[in-house]
Design an enzyme around this catalytic site. Structure first.
Site, PDB file in Angstrom:
ATOM      1  N   HIS A  52      22.658 -12.962 -32.403  1.00  0.00           N
ATOM      2  CA  HIS A  52      23.521 -14.146 -32.433  1.00  0.00           C
ATOM      3  C   HIS A  52      24.926 -13.750 -31.998  1.00  0.00           C
ATOM      4  O   HIS A  52      25.374 -12.640 -32.279  1.00  0.00           O
ATOM      5  CB  HIS A  52      23.580 -14.760 -33.844  1.00  0.00           C
ATOM      6  CG  HIS A  52      24.042 -16.176 -33.827  1.00  0.00           C
ATOM      7  ND1 HIS A  52      25.369 -16.514 -33.880  1.00  0.00           N
ATOM      8  CD2 HIS A  52      23.355 -17.339 -33.714  1.00  0.00           C
ATOM      9  CE1 HIS A  52      25.477 -17.824 -33.815  1.00  0.00           C
ATOM     10  NE2 HIS A  52      24.274 -18.352 -33.711  1.00  0.00           N
ATOM     11  N   ASP A  82      15.905 -19.941 -34.489  1.00  0.00           N
ATOM     12  CA  ASP A  82      14.804 -20.188 -33.557  1.00  0.00           C
ATOM     13  C   ASP A  82      13.590 -19.315 -33.836  1.00  0.00           C
ATOM     14  O   ASP A  82      12.486 -19.623 -33.388  1.00  0.00           O
ATOM     15  CB  ASP A  82      15.287 -19.985 -32.117  1.00  0.00           C
ATOM     16  CG  ASP A  82      16.367 -20.977 -31.743  1.00  0.00           C
ATOM     17  OD1 ASP A  82      16.244 -22.142 -32.140  1.00  0.00           O
ATOM     18  OD2 ASP A  82      17.340 -20.591 -31.076  1.00  0.00           O
ATOM     19  N   ARG A  92      19.776 -20.635 -41.773  1.00  0.00           N
ATOM     20  CA  ARG A  92      18.857 -21.694 -41.326  1.00  0.00           C
ATOM     21  C   ARG A  92      17.445 -21.127 -41.231  1.00  0.00           C
ATOM     22  O   ARG A  92      16.463 -21.792 -41.558  1.00  0.00           O
ATOM     23  CB  ARG A  92      19.314 -22.260 -39.974  1.00  0.00           C
ATOM     24  CG  ARG A  92      20.693 -22.910 -40.033  1.00  0.00           C
ATOM     25  CD  ARG A  92      21.179 -23.299 -38.648  1.00  0.00           C
ATOM     26  NE  ARG A  92      21.284 -22.141 -37.767  1.00  0.00           N
ATOM     27  CZ  ARG A  92      21.552 -22.192 -36.468  1.00  0.00           C
ATOM     28  NH1 ARG A  92      21.743 -23.360 -35.889  1.00  0.00           N
ATOM     29  NH2 ARG A  92      21.648 -21.094 -35.747  1.00  0.00           N
ATOM     30  N   SER A 114      26.147 -26.070 -26.661  1.00  0.00           N
ATOM     31  CA  SER A 114      25.938 -27.525 -26.684  1.00  0.00           C
ATOM     32  C   SER A 114      27.130 -28.253 -27.305  1.00  0.00           C
ATOM     33  O   SER A 114      27.623 -29.248 -26.751  1.00  0.00           O
ATOM     34  CB  SER A 114      24.645 -27.875 -27.427  1.00  0.00           C
ATOM     35  OG  SER A 114      24.587 -27.249 -28.681  1.00  0.00           O
ATOM     36  N   HIS A 125      20.133 -20.333 -25.549  1.00  0.00           N
ATOM     37  CA  HIS A 125      20.612 -21.256 -26.594  1.00  0.00           C
ATOM     38  C   HIS A 125      19.389 -21.992 -27.151  1.00  0.00           C
ATOM     39  O   HIS A 125      18.442 -21.354 -27.619  1.00  0.00           O
ATOM     40  CB  HIS A 125      21.678 -22.171 -25.978  1.00  0.00           C
ATOM     41  CG  HIS A 125      22.418 -23.046 -26.938  1.00  0.00           C
ATOM     42  ND1 HIS A 125      22.542 -22.771 -28.280  1.00  0.00           N
ATOM     43  CD2 HIS A 125      23.088 -24.232 -26.737  1.00  0.00           C
ATOM     44  CE1 HIS A 125      23.256 -23.735 -28.858  1.00  0.00           C
ATOM     45  NE2 HIS A 125      23.592 -24.628 -27.947  1.00  0.00           N
TER      46      HIS A 125
HETATM   47  N1  CMX Z   1      16.789  -8.686 -27.875  1.00  0.00           N
HETATM   48  C1  CMX Z   1      17.180  -7.710 -27.028  1.00  0.00           C
HETATM   49  N2  CMX Z   1      18.448  -7.498 -26.667  1.00  0.00           N
HETATM   50  C2  CMX Z   1      19.377  -8.290 -27.226  1.00  0.00           C
HETATM   51  C3  CMX Z   1      19.049  -9.301 -28.138  1.00  0.00           C
HETATM   52  C4  CMX Z   1      17.693  -9.479 -28.453  1.00  0.00           C
HETATM   53  N3  CMX Z   1      17.301 -10.459 -29.270  1.00  0.00           N
HETATM   54  N4  CMX Z   1      20.183  -9.923 -28.507  1.00  0.00           N
HETATM   55  C5  CMX Z   1      21.191  -9.327 -27.844  1.00  0.00           C
HETATM   56  N5  CMX Z   1      20.705  -8.348 -27.055  1.00  0.00           N
HETATM   57  C6  CMX Z   1      21.434  -7.512 -26.108  1.00  0.00           C
HETATM   58  C7  CMX Z   1      22.177  -8.418 -25.139  1.00  0.00           C
HETATM   59  O1  CMX Z   1      21.321  -8.854 -24.078  1.00  0.00           O
HETATM   60  C8  CMX Z   1      23.282  -7.521 -24.674  1.00  0.00           C
HETATM   61  O2  CMX Z   1      22.756  -6.628 -23.725  1.00  0.00           O
HETATM   62  P1  CMX Z   1      23.586  -6.224 -22.392  1.00  0.00           P
HETATM   63  O3  CMX Z   1      24.776  -5.487 -22.918  1.00  0.00           O
HETATM   64  O4  CMX Z   1      22.640  -5.411 -21.606  1.00  0.00           O
HETATM   65  O5  CMX Z   1      23.965  -7.511 -21.733  1.00  0.00           O
HETATM   66  C9  CMX Z   1      23.603  -6.716 -25.938  1.00  0.00           C
HETATM   67  O6  CMX Z   1      22.450  -6.825 -26.790  1.00  0.00           O
HETATM   68  C10 CMX Z   1      24.803  -7.230 -26.707  1.00  0.00           C
HETATM   69  O7  CMX Z   1      24.625  -8.610 -26.977  1.00  0.00           O
HETATM   70  P2  CMX Z   1      25.259  -9.266 -28.297  1.00  0.00           P
HETATM   71  O8  CMX Z   1      26.739  -9.131 -28.191  1.00  0.00           O
HETATM   72  O9  CMX Z   1      24.601  -8.726 -29.516  1.00  0.00           O
HETATM   73  O10 CMX Z   1      24.787 -10.767 -28.167  1.00  0.00           O
HETATM   74  P3  CMX Z   1      25.465 -11.941 -27.351  1.00  0.00           P
HETATM   75  O11 CMX Z   1      26.541 -12.535 -28.187  1.00  0.00           O
HETATM   76  O12 CMX Z   1      25.853 -11.513 -25.975  1.00  0.00           O
HETATM   77  O13 CMX Z   1      24.273 -12.969 -27.186  1.00  0.00           O
HETATM   78  C11 CMX Z   1      22.372 -14.168 -27.924  1.00  0.00           C
HETATM   79  C12 CMX Z   1      23.781 -13.710 -28.282  1.00  0.00           C
HETATM   80  C13 CMX Z   1      21.885 -15.133 -28.987  1.00  0.00           C
HETATM   81  C14 CMX Z   1      22.441 -14.926 -26.593  1.00  0.00           C
HETATM   82  C15 CMX Z   1      21.456 -12.935 -27.816  1.00  0.00           C
HETATM   83  O14 CMX Z   1      21.383 -12.301 -29.066  1.00  0.00           O
HETATM   84  C16 CMX Z   1      20.067 -13.273 -27.313  1.00  0.00           C
HETATM   85  O15 CMX Z   1      19.857 -13.317 -26.095  1.00  0.00           O
HETATM   86  N6  CMX Z   1      19.073 -13.507 -28.245  1.00  0.00           N
HETATM   87  C17 CMX Z   1      17.739 -13.905 -27.857  1.00  0.00           C
HETATM   88  C18 CMX Z   1      17.724 -15.384 -27.490  1.00  0.00           C
HETATM   89  C19 CMX Z   1      17.927 -16.250 -28.705  1.00  0.00           C
HETATM   90  O16 CMX Z   1      17.300 -16.067 -29.725  1.00  0.00           O
HETATM   91  N7  CMX Z   1      18.808 -17.254 -28.582  1.00  0.00           N
HETATM   92  C20 CMX Z   1      19.024 -18.263 -29.643  1.00  0.00           C
HETATM   93  C21 CMX Z   1      20.367 -18.132 -30.308  1.00  0.00           C
HETATM   94  C22 CMX Z   1      20.571 -19.194 -31.357  1.00  0.00           C
HETATM   95  C23 CMX Z   1      21.023 -20.495 -30.757  1.00  0.00           C
HETATM   96  O17 CMX Z   1      21.912 -20.535 -29.904  1.00  0.00           O
HETATM   97  O18 CMX Z   1      20.478 -21.501 -31.121  1.00  0.00           O
END
Ligand code: CMX
Length: 475
Positions: free
Chosen positions: A357, A414, A366, A280, A310
């Site tokens: 994250h 979140d 937070r 964002s 996000h």
């Molecule tokens: N549950 C299961 N798997 C997860 C995970 C979770 N909460 N978080 C990361 N992973 C997985 C990813 O999908 C990725 O898998 P692939 O290699 O198969 O694609 C792997 O772990 C590595 O990811 P990462 O490097 O740890 O995380 P990213 O930087 O790519 O993504 C985020 C970060 C937040 C998008 C991810 O952790 C996620 O999807 N979390 C759940 C959704 C969420 O809570 N989002 C809110 C974030 C806060 C915000 O932006 O406000």
């Protein structure tokens, strides 16, 4: 510093210091004499311009790291390629706003008690002031800003008509972005630009538009709530003696709920900024770099916030947590059952929402701040869904570590935010990201002001095709 006493009555928004002075002599709230937000920003702008000039003169060629193919293929993680003044995110210690942690901000930023209202949590107005100026405002400055926002908070008729014409089934975030974009009808920046505004002055109407937009976000959000869910009063009853969130709470039907009002203040203050690289904030900066006005830039940011990875994650978390509650029980659920539920989510190929994250490698401060808030209120301490969410936060990191994929197995903000809204009766989770959307403007728009004050250029990174990448590496 001069000290004034004013009554708890509505004061008009313009030149708050003078009005407070005019009201001096009546009883009840004491303030120090001081300046308006625009005056405070005008003081900061030359300092920042000087700092940038020095940085360019002395360090323009200093390397900030190496760019590899995995950066290009991996969402540019960790690349230091953006200037962002309001906050810095450290992977271990989390967010700081101009060097201040959330607990620091809770100590020094004025709360509602200090400006004649009721509440102990950070006022979003205080956070906005800090993010824009890098300075801690006095209660009087915050009061003046609150009054300015109240005076600018009412929506023009055409915006209300646009929101009212949207189908109730349209996601609230799409409605939010639509209304925000349409406000550019009255953009001072767009008008000034078309009339040949000088570059050195770009930041001034950008600030005017930004304050105007921040003031109107609660009324837009409340109108959407009223239309989609039939809740709240559907009026724009903005009382200039109340702070931004007290007014918002009133509009969505929580005007009498002290716990909810103070929770919303804290929630909105600490979601305000999370450095520049998140979707964002980065979107507002990118779109703004084309000199799109603040309404268009922030509308685009809201559409990024609406993605499930996000901002929409807080909506996802609650749906997921309620399904878990049904399957395993509430706060009394056993660790074993919670583990089983987490595994069933992971084995179905879904992410555990509220965990992980892109930058953080520790629990999100937070999340900690919102969890601490829950401890202070009996209605939250005793809540089955709040207890379950807290219990999951102790169990999930172990499961995610064992699962072995996510780089950060800890809860992000979140994980905690939605269950409190739910406990207070705001059970419409498709609305949750709208509240996040009111908040993110506190950080994204000040940076837009700074971008214009510093004359930052249009953003234009280089992209490559796989073939051109291969050819480049061969060379
Ligand atoms: N549950 C299961 N798997 C997860 C995970 C979770 N909460 N978080 C990361 N992973 C997985 C990813 O999908 C990725 O898998 P692939 O290699 O198969 O694609 C792997 O772990 C590595 O990811 P990462 O490097 O740890 O995380 P990213 O930087 O790519 O993504 C985020 C970060 C937040 C998008 C991810 O952790 C996620 O999807 N979390 C759940 C959704 C969420 O809570 N989002 C809110 C974030 C806060 C915000 O932006 O406000």
């Amino acid at each position: 510093m001069l000290s004034l006493t004013i009554p708890r009555v509505a004061l008009r928004a313009v030149a708050p210091s003078r009005q407070l002075a005019a009201a001096a002599g009546a009883s009840s709230v004491r303030f120090a004499s001081t300046k308006s937000l625009k005056e405070a920003v005008a003081e900061v702008v030359p300092e920042k311009q000087e700092q940038l000039k020095k940085l360019k003169a002395e360090h323009a060629d200093a390397p900030l790291g190496e760019i590899t193919v995995s950066h290009l293929l991996g969402g540019m993680r960790g690349l230091k390629v953006m200037l962002w003044e309001g906050s810095v995110l450290d992977s271990e210690s989390g967010i700081t706003f101009h060097g201040k942690s959330i607990p620091d901000c809770q100590k020094v930023l004025p709360n509602a008690d200090q400006i004649g209202g009721k509440g102990k949590e950070i006022l979003p107005e205080s956070m906005l002031w800090l993010l824009l100026t890098g300075k801690v405002p006095t209660p009087e400055e915050v009061k003046g800003l609150s009054q300015e926002l109240a005076a600018k908070g009412k929506l023009p008729d055409y915006i209300e008509k646009i929101i009212d014409s949207l189908p109730k089934t349209l996601h609230p975030m799409t409605q939010f972005a639509t209304a925000v974009a349409a406000l550019n009808h009255d953009s001072k920046f767009a008008q000034g630009y078309s009339q040949g505004l000088k570059k050195a002055d770009y930041w001034k109407p950008t600030l005017d538009d930004s304050i105007d937009l921040i003031a109107k976000l609660p009324a837009i959000a409340a109108r959407i709530y009223y239309n989609v869910f039939g809740l709240g009063d559907g009026k724009q009853a903005i009382d200039s003696s109340k702070d931004l969130i007290a007014n918002y709470s009133e509009m969505i039907g929580y005007g009498d709920n002290e716990g909810m009002i103070d929770y919303l203040r804290l929630y909105i203050a600490i979601h305000g900024d999370h450095e520049g690289g998140n979707v964002s904030a980065h979107t507002a900066h990118l779109v703004g770099s084309a000199l799109s006005d603040p309404y268009l830039s922030y509308s685009a940011a809201l559409l990024g916030l609406a993605g499930p990875l996000h901002g929409l994650a807080n909506q996802e978390v609650l749906g997921w947590a309620l399904a878990m509650q049904e399957a395993v029980g509430g706060g009394e659920a056993s660790e074993e059952k919670i583990k089983e539920y987490l595994w069933s989510t992971l084995k179905s190929g879904r992410v555990v929402p509220g965990y992980g994250h892109a930058v953080l490698r520790q629990p999100d401060p937070r999340f900690t701040a919102l969890s601490e808030f829950c401890k202070t209120r009996p209605e939250l301490r005793d809540s089955s869904i709040v207890q379950l969410v807290q219990k999951v936060s102790q169990v999930a990191p172990g499961v995610l570590k064992e699962h072995g994929k996510t780089k950060n197995p800890f809860p992000n903000v979140d994980a905690a935010s939605g269950c409190v809204l739910y406990q207070y009766g705001l059970t419409q989770f498709t609305y949750y990201t709208v509240i996040f959307g009111i908040s993110r403007a506190l950080g994204a728009l000040p940076q837009l002001v700074m971008d214009r004050a510093l004359g930052m250029p249009i953003e234009r990174p280089k992209s490559m095709s796989m073939d051109s990448l291969k050819a480049f590496i061969k060379k």
